[in-house]
Design a protein around this motif. Structure first.
Motif, PDB file in Angstrom:
ATOM      1  N   ILE A  94      16.169  51.483 -43.314  1.00  0.00           N
ATOM      2  CA  ILE A  94      15.908  52.877 -42.985  1.00  0.00           C
ATOM      3  C   ILE A  94      15.882  52.949 -41.467  1.00  0.00           C
ATOM      4  N   LYS A  95      16.818  53.736 -40.906  1.00  0.00           N
ATOM      5  CA  LYS A  95      17.088  53.649 -39.477  1.00  0.00           C
ATOM      6  C   LYS A  95      17.407  52.187 -39.164  1.00  0.00           C
ATOM      7  N   ASP A  96      16.671  51.566 -38.276  1.00  0.00           N
ATOM      8  CA  ASP A  96      16.922  50.150 -37.975  1.00  0.00           C
ATOM      9  C   ASP A  96      15.805  49.255 -38.482  1.00  0.00           C
ATOM     10  N   ILE A  97      15.013  49.776 -39.412  1.00  0.00           N
ATOM     11  CA  ILE A  97      13.882  49.014 -39.947  1.00  0.00           C
ATOM     12  C   ILE A  97      14.277  48.430 -41.297  1.00  0.00           C
ATOM     13  N   PRO A  98      14.282  47.092 -41.443  1.00  0.00           N
ATOM     14  CA  PRO A  98      14.620  46.492 -42.741  1.00  0.00           C
ATOM     15  C   PRO A  98      13.477  46.679 -43.738  1.00  0.00           C
ATOM     16  N   LEU A  99      13.820  47.172 -44.933  1.00  0.00           N
ATOM     17  CA  LEU A  99      12.806  47.422 -45.956  1.00  0.00           C
ATOM     18  C   LEU A  99      12.960  46.531 -47.178  1.00  0.00           C
ATOM     19  N   LEU A 100      14.175  46.040 -47.458  1.00  0.00           N
ATOM     20  CA  LEU A 100      14.390  45.270 -48.679  1.00  0.00           C
ATOM     21  C   LEU A 100      15.440  44.205 -48.425  1.00  0.00           C
ATOM     22  N   TYR A 101      15.181  43.013 -48.963  1.00  0.00           N
ATOM     23  CA  TYR A 101      16.144  41.911 -48.859  1.00  0.00           C
ATOM     24  C   TYR A 101      16.398  41.349 -50.247  1.00  0.00           C
ATOM     25  N   LEU A 102      17.669  41.207 -50.593  1.00  0.00           N
ATOM     26  CA  LEU A 102      18.067  40.595 -51.851  1.00  0.00           C
ATOM     27  C   LEU A 102      19.049  39.475 -51.539  1.00  0.00           C
ATOM     28  N   PRO A 103      18.677  38.233 -51.853  1.00  0.00           N
ATOM     29  CA  PRO A 103      19.590  37.132 -51.543  1.00  0.00           C
ATOM     30  C   PRO A 103      20.862  37.157 -52.377  1.00  0.00           C
ATOM     31  N   TYR A 104      20.765  37.776 -53.580  1.00  0.00           N
ATOM     32  CA  TYR A 104      21.944  37.773 -54.453  1.00  0.00           C
ATOM     33  C   TYR A 104      21.779  38.874 -55.485  1.00  0.00           C
ATOM     34  N   PHE A 105      22.829  39.639 -55.719  1.00  0.00           N
ATOM     35  CA  PHE A 105      22.866  40.515 -56.883  1.00  0.00           C
ATOM     36  C   PHE A 105      24.314  40.881 -57.159  1.00  0.00           C
ATOM     37  N   SER A 106      24.564  41.350 -58.370  1.00  0.00           N
ATOM     38  CA  SER A 106      25.919  41.709 -58.786  1.00  0.00           C
ATOM     39  C   SER A 106      25.954  43.175 -59.166  1.00  0.00           C
ATOM     40  N   PHE A 107      27.158  43.732 -59.228  1.00  0.00           N
ATOM     41  CA  PHE A 107      27.333  45.137 -59.535  1.00  0.00           C
ATOM     42  C   PHE A 107      28.643  45.314 -60.285  1.00  0.00           C
ATOM     43  N   PRO A 108      28.761  46.354 -61.127  1.00  0.00           N
ATOM     44  CA  PRO A 108      29.993  46.572 -61.892  1.00  0.00           C
ATOM     45  C   PRO A 108      31.124  47.036 -60.991  1.00  0.00           C
ATOM     46  N   VAL A 109      32.346  46.633 -61.327  1.00  0.00           N
ATOM     47  CA  VAL A 109      33.506  47.010 -60.519  1.00  0.00           C
ATOM     48  C   VAL A 109      34.567  47.726 -61.341  1.00  0.00           C
ATOM     49  N   ASN A 110      34.239  48.099 -62.571  1.00  0.00           N
ATOM     50  CA  ASN A 110      35.166  48.900 -63.366  1.00  0.00           C
ATOM     51  C   ASN A 110      34.352  49.813 -64.266  1.00  0.00           C
ATOM     52  N   GLU A 111      35.028  50.582 -65.075  1.00  0.00           N
ATOM     53  CA  GLU A 111      34.348  51.552 -65.926  1.00  0.00           C
ATOM     54  C   GLU A 111      33.730  50.920 -67.162  1.00  0.00           C
ATOM     55  N   GLN A 112      33.934  49.654 -67.383  1.00  0.00           N
ATOM     56  CA  GLN A 112      33.349  48.984 -68.531  1.00  0.00           C
ATOM     57  C   GLN A 112      31.836  48.913 -68.373  1.00  0.00           C
ATOM     58  N   LYS A 113      31.099  49.229 -69.445  1.00  0.00           N
ATOM     59  CA  LYS A 113      29.646  49.168 -69.382  1.00  0.00           C
ATOM     60  C   LYS A 113      29.197  47.738 -69.118  1.00  0.00           C
ATOM     61  N   GLN A 114      28.141  47.607 -68.290  1.00  0.00           N
ATOM     62  CA  GLN A 114      27.659  46.295 -67.895  1.00  0.00           C
ATOM     63  C   GLN A 114      26.174  46.176 -68.190  1.00  0.00           C
ATOM     64  N   SER A 115      25.770  45.008 -68.652  1.00  0.00           N
ATOM     65  CA  SER A 115      24.352  44.742 -68.841  1.00  0.00           C
ATOM     66  C   SER A 115      23.686  44.615 -67.482  1.00  0.00           C
ATOM     67  N   GLY A 116      22.420  45.008 -67.412  1.00  0.00           N
ATOM     68  CA  GLY A 116      21.711  44.891 -66.149  1.00  0.00           C
ATOM     69  C   GLY A 116      20.498  45.796 -66.101  1.00  0.00           C
ATOM     70  N   ILE A 117      19.889  45.857 -64.931  1.00  0.00           N
ATOM     71  CA  ILE A 117      18.683  46.646 -64.693  1.00  0.00           C
ATOM     72  C   ILE A 117      19.081  48.030 -64.198  1.00  0.00           C
ATOM     73  N   LEU A 118      18.534  49.064 -64.834  1.00  0.00           N
ATOM     74  CA  LEU A 118      18.810  50.439 -64.444  1.00  0.00           C
ATOM     75  C   LEU A 118      17.722  50.927 -63.488  1.00  0.00           C
ATOM     76  N   TYR A 119      17.860  52.173 -63.033  1.00  0.00           N
ATOM     77  CA  TYR A 119      16.883  52.707 -62.093  1.00  0.00           C
ATOM     78  C   TYR A 119      15.529  52.874 -62.767  1.00  0.00           C
ATOM     79  N   PRO A 120      14.432  52.527 -62.101  1.00  0.00           N
ATOM     80  CA  PRO A 120      13.103  52.722 -62.676  1.00  0.00           C
ATOM     81  C   PRO A 120      12.676  54.181 -62.583  1.00  0.00           C
ATOM     82  N   SER A 121      11.663  54.538 -63.368  1.00  0.00           N
ATOM     83  CA  SER A 121      11.066  55.868 -63.335  1.00  0.00           C
ATOM     84  C   SER A 121       9.590  55.709 -62.999  1.00  0.00           C
ATOM     85  N   ILE A 122       9.136  56.433 -61.974  1.00  0.00           N
ATOM     86  CA  ILE A 122       7.757  56.316 -61.507  1.00  0.00           C
ATOM     87  C   ILE A 122       7.128  57.709 -61.504  1.00  0.00           C
TER      88      ILE A 122
END
Length: 729
Positions: free
Chosen positions: A190-218
């Motif tokens: 956010i601006k130049d302040i680091p808020l989150l670091y993830l050493p590794y994660f994957s993401f879908p690259v086509n329209e095929q449904k992918q297993s994984g973690i969805l957005y949380p609800s708070i």
């Protein structure tokens, strides 16, 4: 080059979707113009233009000054370019730009290997053309076999001069024929302040449904406390999936919600199970659950199957824990299982119809089963013959209530006629019903009852129109009178129980319905004339500006069916008004007025002012003189209005004038820029909880406060139930 540029766009567009922060592009984003590909090149061919060139046969070709390299679907511009014919490589340097339909990249160096179809871009700045997003990369490598590899790259959907947030990654790699890309050492700023670091994660690259973690609800409210729900999606197969949603509530504990969905060529459905073990907010720490099964399918060409089964552990489950399928005002949950057969002339439906009753409400009768057959065929000369029939068995959850088997058949002969300016219907029906009633001790019911009634109806309407003026503008006025005569014979029905029958209310359209009850347990005797009219003003653009409808039933004879008896010789005068005043105001009102007492029996009023898409003010009022021995008198205000640039306010407020109290209030403020937003929402409403005796509280309120950091349509949520007109029901 075409295969490379397609993979390049896949990465950036899906990165944009994965972070979910660019919904505001409709307001802030102006698409860039893509290159002009009007050339005669085929795929694999290139064309070079420049101010100066030096060509050595079979060795190299050097181009200088305003170099343009065109391919079938991409364009490269540079100060200088060198084509090595022996290695089949192309190096472009100096103010280089690469552009296709999807992306524009600026760099000082671009290298293209035409043999391996690999492209290397160093120290680049890129801009998406069709969606909002841009970033930088020290190195972008594109290859037909290697895929996409970005080194020390960044991405944001914010404007170039105002980067509120960005994502940086050491390496982003997408491999051909793989459904997921890999990001290493990702940092969220956010601006130049680091808020989150993830050493590794994957993401879908086509329209095929992918297993994984969805957005949380708070969220946070007085019933659950702080609630955090984290959906986990499992793509079992292309037509099967499962979502697990653990939900941690500080006041109640850990709940697990599951959703299983399936889809085949002829079948589809969904199963939900929710379970909360040992609710800490209850005195007995009882476990709580909810289940739901919905299925719809087709068997062959003419058969359909439908299932809708719902159940829960206790009356307050929906009130305390919420539901995606029911709301706190519902009193019944459906349990139906049915099969139907249909052809052009015939449809047959057989179903089991049950209810889960919430609270201390009258127990509804179950239809176990209910079979309906409807048949329609032409007789010639425009006449029709129809048969509506039903066979049902009714039982109640209360052991002392009567049970009944009911058979009903209603053959009808009708003659309908309609053209552009008139409508006519003549209809004659025989209504025959048989009952076998059990468990009727000490009741004024009879075990075997046969009821046969005759009914005749004649209906006609006309439509006249003439040129007119509406506030000085040319318009067309219509006058549409309609009249109906209805006769139904009488037979005493006091020895028949009420299994699926309740009284209906008459608005303008209900005046011509011809029946005063739902179901078949009561069919009122009728000897009446209904008269109605509608008048409209239609402008030159064929837009309806004004409509007024009036109607009333005149009873030629008193009803002998006790449940349909009336004190007057006419119904209340039913009126409906729709008025579009200019381009910003709209009025709708409905009323039923007794012409004997001159008192309003029922009414609703909606006044709306809409200045723009997000500038809406609506005032509503509803009145019912007698609803279950209570008078209803309520007013509501719904509004949405911009506060300042990027700031939007939404609110709604409902007040009970009879009890002089607010029954619901909602207010929300949202800040939305081109690349992010935040919403603050506060709400207070009746909790509608049930006590141990099943009585519903009308004095207990629930408050909640929520903050949303992801993009969310506050206007849609704040104007929940908004419609034209809006009735407070």
């Amino acid at each position: 080059m075409s295969s490379i540029q397609n993979k390049q766009f896949i990465f950036i567009s899906l990165l944009l979707m994965s972070i979910g922060l660019a919904d505001a592009q409709e307001v802030c984003f102006v698409p860039l113009a893509g290159p002009n590909f009007e050339n005669s090149l085929f795929e694999g061919q290139i064309q070079v233009k420049s101010e100066d060139s030096e060509i050595s046969q079979d060795t190299f070709a050097r181009f200088k000054g305003s170099v343009e390299i065109d391919s079938f679907n991409a364009k490269i511009k540079a100060d200088e370019a060198l084509l090595n014919r022996q290695t089949q490589t192309l190096n472009a340097t100096g103010n280089v730009s690469f552009q296709d339909d999807n992306i524009t990249v600026y760099s000082q160096s671009v290298q293209l290997n035409r043999v391996s179809n690999e492209l290397l871009i160093k120290n680049s700045i890129y801009q998406l053309n069709k969606v909002q997003g841009h970033g930088k990369a020290e190195k972008i490598g594109l290859g037909e076999k290697a895929g996409i590899n970005l080194i020390e790259s960044s991405f944001t959907s914010c404007p170039v001069d105002n980067e509120v947030w960005r994502i940086q990654a050491s390496n982003i790699k997408i491999t051909p024929d793989q459904s997921r890309g890999v990001i290493k050492h990702a940092r969220f700023y956010i601006k130049d302040i680091p808020l989150l670091y993830l050493p590794y994660f994957s993401f879908p690259v086509n329209e095929q449904k992918q297993s994984g973690i969805l957005y949380p609800s708070i969220s946070n409210n007085s019933s659950t406390g702080m609630s955090v729900e984290q959906p986990i999606y499992w793509n079992i197969a292309p037509n099967y999936d499962l979502t697990f949603s653990p939900r941690l509530m500080t006041e109640r504990g850990l709940q697990l919600k599951t959703e299983f969905r399936y889809l085949t060529e002829n079948q589809s459905g969904q199963a939900n199970i929710e379970y909360l073990s040992n609710d800490r907010d209850l005195d007995d720490n009882a476990s709580r659950y909810f289940y739901r099964l919905v299925h719809s399918g087709q068997i062959g060409d003419n058969w359909r199957v439908n299932v809708d089964i719902n159940g829960l552990s206790d009356d307050n489950y929906i009130v305390d824990l919420g539901s995606d399928y029911y709301n706190r005002a519902d009193t019944h949950l459906y349990k139906t299982l049915g099969v139907s057969y249909f052809t052009q002339d015939l449809d047959v439906t057989a179903q089991f119809r049950d209810f889960e009753v919430l609270g201390d409400h009258p127990d509804s009768y179950r239809a176990l089963p209910e079979v309906r057959l409807n048949y329609l065929t032409p007789l010639g000369l425009g006449a029709e013959f129809a048969v509506n029939s039903e066979l049902a068995y009714f039982e109640s959850g209360e052991l002392n209530n009567p049970t009944a088997t009911r058979f009903h058949i209603a053959p009808t002969v009708r003659y309908p006629y309609r053209n552009e300016w008139s409508e006519f219907l003549a209809e004659a029906t025989v209504l025959h019903t048989q009952y076998i009633q059990e468990n009727i001790q000490n009741l004024a019911l009879k075990k075997n009852v046969t009821r046969t009634l005759s009914q005749a109806k004649i209906y006609g309407s006309l439509a006249f129109e003439r040129p007119a003026h509406w506030f000085g503008a040319q318009a067309t006025q219509t006058f549409e009178p309609k009249i109906q005569y209805l006769y139904t014979s009488f037979e005493d029905q006091s020895n028949i129980g009420l299994y699926d029958t309740t009284r209906l209310f008459n608005d303008f359209s209900g005046l011509f319905r011809g029946q005063e009850f739902t179901g078949l347990d009561r069919i009122s005797d009728n000897n009446q004339i209904t008269i109605g009219m509608t008048s409209r003003f239609i402008d030159k653009n064929n837009q309806e500006r004004f409509k007024l409808s009036l109607g009333q039933i005149f009873y030629l004879k008193d009803n002998q069916v006790v449940d349909a008896s009336k004190d007057d010789d006419r119904s209340a005068l039913a009126a409906e008004l729709d008025w579009k005043i200019g381009s910003k105001w709209y009025v709708n009102t409905q009323a039923q007025v007794s012409t004997i007492t001159d008192k309003i029996e029922r009414s609703s009023l909606s006044i709306e002012y809409q200045l723009g898409k997000n500038k809406v003010l609506q005032i509503n009022h509803r009145y019912v003189r007698d609803l279950s021995s209570e008078e209803i008198n309520q007013v509501g205000i719904t509004a949405s209005w911009p506060m300042a640039k990027n700031w939007q306010w939404v609110g709604r407020w409902y007040h009970d004038l009879e009890l002089n109290r607010t029954v619901e209030s909602y207010t929300g403020v949202q800040y939305e820029s081109c690349c992010w937003n935040i919403s603050f929402v506060a709400q207070r409403n009746l909790s509608n909880r049930f006590d141990v005796n099943g009585s519903q509280s009308t004095n207990e309120f629930e408050s909640s406060f929520r903050v949303y950091f992801t993009t969310r349509n506050l206007l849609r949520e704040g104007l929940f139930g908004y419609r034209r007109p809006y009735l407070l029901n």
